[in-house]
Design a protein around this motif. Structure first.
Motif, PDB file in Angstrom:
ATOM      1  N   TYR A 152      16.287 -27.851  34.344  1.00  0.00           N
ATOM      2  CA  TYR A 152      15.278 -27.487  33.356  1.00  0.00           C
ATOM      3  C   TYR A 152      14.757 -28.730  32.630  1.00  0.00           C
ATOM      4  CZ  TYR A 152      18.249 -28.247  29.227  1.00  0.00           C
ATOM      5  OH  TYR A 152      19.013 -28.817  28.251  1.00  0.00           O
ATOM      6  N   ILE A 153      13.567 -28.577  32.086  1.00  0.00           N
ATOM      7  CA  ILE A 153      12.986 -29.571  31.196  1.00  0.00           C
ATOM      8  C   ILE A 153      12.560 -28.841  29.930  1.00  0.00           C
ATOM      9  CG2 ILE A 153      10.693 -29.328  32.281  1.00  0.00           C
ATOM     10  CD1 ILE A 153      10.206 -32.282  31.527  1.00  0.00           C
ATOM     11  N   GLY A 154      12.777 -29.458  28.798  1.00  0.00           N
ATOM     12  CA  GLY A 154      12.421 -28.828  27.538  1.00  0.00           C
ATOM     13  C   GLY A 154      11.931 -29.843  26.533  1.00  0.00           C
ATOM     14  N   TYR A 155      11.377 -29.335  25.455  1.00  0.00           N
ATOM     15  CA  TYR A 155      10.922 -30.200  24.368  1.00  0.00           C
ATOM     16  C   TYR A 155      11.078 -29.453  23.053  1.00  0.00           C
ATOM     17  CZ  TYR A 155       8.111 -33.359  21.531  1.00  0.00           C
ATOM     18  OH  TYR A 155       7.703 -34.236  20.558  1.00  0.00           O
ATOM     19  N   ILE A 172      14.274 -23.950  36.738  1.00  0.00           N
ATOM     20  CA  ILE A 172      14.306 -23.421  38.104  1.00  0.00           C
ATOM     21  C   ILE A 172      15.763 -23.192  38.492  1.00  0.00           C
ATOM     22  CG2 ILE A 172      13.759 -23.841  40.524  1.00  0.00           C
ATOM     23  CD1 ILE A 172      11.491 -25.644  39.603  1.00  0.00           C
ATOM     24  N   ALA A 173      16.083 -21.960  38.878  1.00  0.00           N
ATOM     25  CA  ALA A 173      17.417 -21.605  39.352  1.00  0.00           C
ATOM     26  C   ALA A 173      17.360 -21.454  40.862  1.00  0.00           C
ATOM     27  CB  ALA A 173      17.886 -20.305  38.698  1.00  0.00           C
ATOM     28  N   ASP A 174      18.177 -22.203  41.577  1.00  0.00           N
ATOM     29  CA  ASP A 174      18.110 -22.258  43.038  1.00  0.00           C
ATOM     30  C   ASP A 174      19.476 -21.928  43.633  1.00  0.00           C
ATOM     31  OD1 ASP A 174      17.436 -22.709  45.637  1.00  0.00           O
ATOM     32  OD2 ASP A 174      16.843 -24.801  45.375  1.00  0.00           O
ATOM     33  N   TYR A 175      19.525 -20.886  44.470  1.00  0.00           N
ATOM     34  CA  TYR A 175      20.763 -20.460  45.138  1.00  0.00           C
ATOM     35  C   TYR A 175      20.777 -20.959  46.576  1.00  0.00           C
ATOM     36  CZ  TYR A 175      21.430 -17.217  41.230  1.00  0.00           C
ATOM     37  OH  TYR A 175      21.597 -16.665  39.986  1.00  0.00           O
ATOM     38  N   LYS A 176      21.982 -21.112  47.122  1.00  0.00           N
ATOM     39  CA  LYS A 176      22.109 -21.575  48.511  1.00  0.00           C
ATOM     40  C   LYS A 176      21.510 -20.564  49.478  1.00  0.00           C
ATOM     41  CE  LYS A 176      25.945 -20.910  50.661  1.00  0.00           C
ATOM     42  NZ  LYS A 176      27.358 -20.929  51.101  1.00  0.00           N
ATOM     43  N   ASP A 177      21.797 -19.288  49.263  1.00  0.00           N
ATOM     44  CA  ASP A 177      21.348 -18.230  50.165  1.00  0.00           C
ATOM     45  C   ASP A 177      20.276 -17.368  49.494  1.00  0.00           C
ATOM     46  OD1 ASP A 177      23.305 -18.979  52.076  1.00  0.00           O
ATOM     47  OD2 ASP A 177      24.820 -17.818  50.972  1.00  0.00           O
ATOM     48  N   PRO A 178      19.445 -16.700  50.278  1.00  0.00           N
ATOM     49  CA  PRO A 178      18.459 -15.782  49.686  1.00  0.00           C
ATOM     50  C   PRO A 178      19.143 -14.750  48.799  1.00  0.00           C
ATOM     51  CG  PRO A 178      17.978 -16.149  52.003  1.00  0.00           C
ATOM     52  CD  PRO A 178      19.317 -16.784  51.750  1.00  0.00           C
ATOM     53  N   SER A 179      18.633 -14.583  47.583  1.00  0.00           N
ATOM     54  CA  SER A 179      19.265 -13.691  46.616  1.00  0.00           C
ATOM     55  C   SER A 179      18.288 -12.712  45.979  1.00  0.00           C
ATOM     56  CB  SER A 179      19.945 -14.511  45.508  1.00  0.00           C
ATOM     57  OG  SER A 179      20.933 -15.375  46.037  1.00  0.00           O
ATOM     58  N   ASP A 189      15.241 -17.731  47.621  1.00  0.00           N
ATOM     59  CA  ASP A 189      16.533 -18.187  47.104  1.00  0.00           C
ATOM     60  C   ASP A 189      16.427 -18.852  45.736  1.00  0.00           C
ATOM     61  OD1 ASP A 189      15.288 -20.559  47.733  1.00  0.00           O
ATOM     62  OD2 ASP A 189      16.598 -21.032  49.422  1.00  0.00           O
ATOM     63  N   SER A 190      15.290 -18.732  45.073  1.00  0.00           N
ATOM     64  CA  SER A 190      15.148 -19.356  43.756  1.00  0.00           C
ATOM     65  C   SER A 190      14.158 -18.571  42.905  1.00  0.00           C
ATOM     66  CB  SER A 190      14.684 -20.810  43.897  1.00  0.00           C
ATOM     67  OG  SER A 190      13.376 -20.860  44.440  1.00  0.00           O
ATOM     68  N   TYR A 191      14.210 -18.829  41.612  1.00  0.00           N
ATOM     69  CA  TYR A 191      13.215 -18.254  40.708  1.00  0.00           C
ATOM     70  C   TYR A 191      12.950 -19.234  39.584  1.00  0.00           C
ATOM     71  CZ  TYR A 191      16.724 -17.079  37.123  1.00  0.00           C
ATOM     72  OH  TYR A 191      17.695 -17.138  36.153  1.00  0.00           O
ATOM     73  N   ARG A 192      11.854 -19.021  38.893  1.00  0.00           N
ATOM     74  CA  ARG A 192      11.469 -19.874  37.768  1.00  0.00           C
ATOM     75  C   ARG A 192      11.510 -19.067  36.480  1.00  0.00           C
ATOM     76  NH1 ARG A 192       6.284 -23.005  40.592  1.00  0.00           N
ATOM     77  NH2 ARG A 192       7.452 -23.701  42.447  1.00  0.00           N
TER      78      ARG A 192
END
Length: 243
Positions: A152-155, A172-179, A189-192
Motif C-alpha cells: 500500500y501507499i498512503g499519505y 493491492i492484495a495479491d494471493y498466490k492462487d485465484p481467490s 488472484d488480487s484485488y485493490r
C-alpha cells in the motif's frame, strides 16, 4: 519513543486503527494503547463483521530502543466461520532517522479461536517519509498454504483547520492462487482497495469517519467473504479512547 510508526502499523492491521496514547512505566518502557467502538471492522477494504458494529482494543509495550510487542483484538462475524473474535499478536522494531523519516519492521500473528483456517502470520515493513507511507505485508500460510502479499501507499495530513486530520490509502492484495470468482466463471488472484479517512480529537476522544471501497464485485465478495456487500463502497465511523 516516537509513536508515529506504531500507529501506522496498527492502523493498517485494523484499517480503522486510531491514534494511541501512552503511559510511562519507567525511563525506558511505556504502554501504548486504546479502546474503541466502530460501525464495523474493516480490514484492507473488506468487512470482517458483515458491516455490523465492532469493539476493538490494542495495547503495546514499547522500549526506548525501538523494540515493541503488543496485542490487538476485535469481534468478528464471517459467514462459514465459527470464530466470534480475533486476537492478533505483534512484535517489531521502529526507528526514526529524522523527525520526518522512519521505518517499522515486524511480525504479526493473526488468530481466530474456533476459526483456525484464518490463522496466519505476516511479516511487514513500513517506511514513513514526509507524510507518505509505503508498506508491504507478506505471508506464506494464508488459508493453510496460500502465499499472500499486501502493498500500500498512503499519505497523512495532521494539521488541517479545526484540528482535523486526513489519511488516504491505496492498496493491492495479491494471493498466490485465484481467490475471487465472478458470475461468468472468470477468476483473479488480487484485488485493490482504498480509503479516505477524516479524524479529530474532541472531548478527549478520537473520532473518525472513513470512505472505504474495493474493486471486487458482489459475486466475488460473496464467494470470498460470505457476504456480497462486505467489499462494497461504504462509510465507517468510529470513536476511541487512548491511554
Amino acid at each position: 519513543m516516537k509513536k508515529m510508526l506504531l500507529g501506522c502499523v496498527v492502523g493498517v492491521i485494523c484499517s480503522q486503527g486510531t491514534n494511541a496514547g501512552a503511559v510511562a512505566l519507567s525511563e525506558d518502557f511505556e504502554l501504548i494503547g486504546s479502546v474503541g467502538a466502530l460501525s464495523e471492522y474493516s480490514m484492507r477494504g473488506i468487512s470482517y463483521t458483515q458491516r455490523k458494529p465492532a469493539i476493538q482494543a490494542t495495547a503495546t509495550l514499547a522500549h526506548s530502543s525501538g523494540v515493541y510487542a503488543g496485542v490487538w483484538s476485535s469481534n468478528v462475524d464471517i459467514n462459514g466461520i465459527d470464530a466470534r473474535y480475533e486476537a492478533d499478536y505483534f512484535a517489531g522494531y521502529t526507528h526514526q532517522f529524522t523527525d520526518k523519516v522512519g521505518i517499522d519492521l515486524g511480525y504479526i500473528k493473526y488468530t481466530f479461536p474456533k476459526g483456525t483456517i484464518l490463522n496466519a502470520g505476516e511479516t511487514y515493513a513500513v517506511l514513513n517519509a514526509y507524510g507518505f507511507k509505503l508498506g508491504t505485508y507478506y505471508s506464506d500460510d494464508y488459508y493453510g498454504d496460500q502465499s499472500y502479499i499486501y502493498n500500500y501507499i498512503g499519505y497523512g495530513i495532521k494539521d488541517l483547520p479545526y484540528g482535523i486530520g486526513m489519511d488516504v490509502r491505496y492498496g493491492i492484495a495479491d494471493y498466490k492462487d485465484p481467490s475471487f470468482f465472478s458470475q461468468n466463471g472468470s477468476s483473479k488472484d488480487s484485488y485493490r482497495e482504498w480509503e479516505v479517512k477524516i479524524s479529530k480529537n474532541w472531548m478527549t476522544l478520537d473520532w473518525s469517519a472513513s470512505y472505504v471501497d474495493t474493486n471486487l464485485s458482489e459475486t466475488e465478495c460473496l464467494q470470498f467473504q460470505g457476504d456480497k456487500e462486505s467489499c462494497s463502497a461504504r462509510m465507517v465511523v468510529g470513536v476511541s479512547k487512548s491511554f
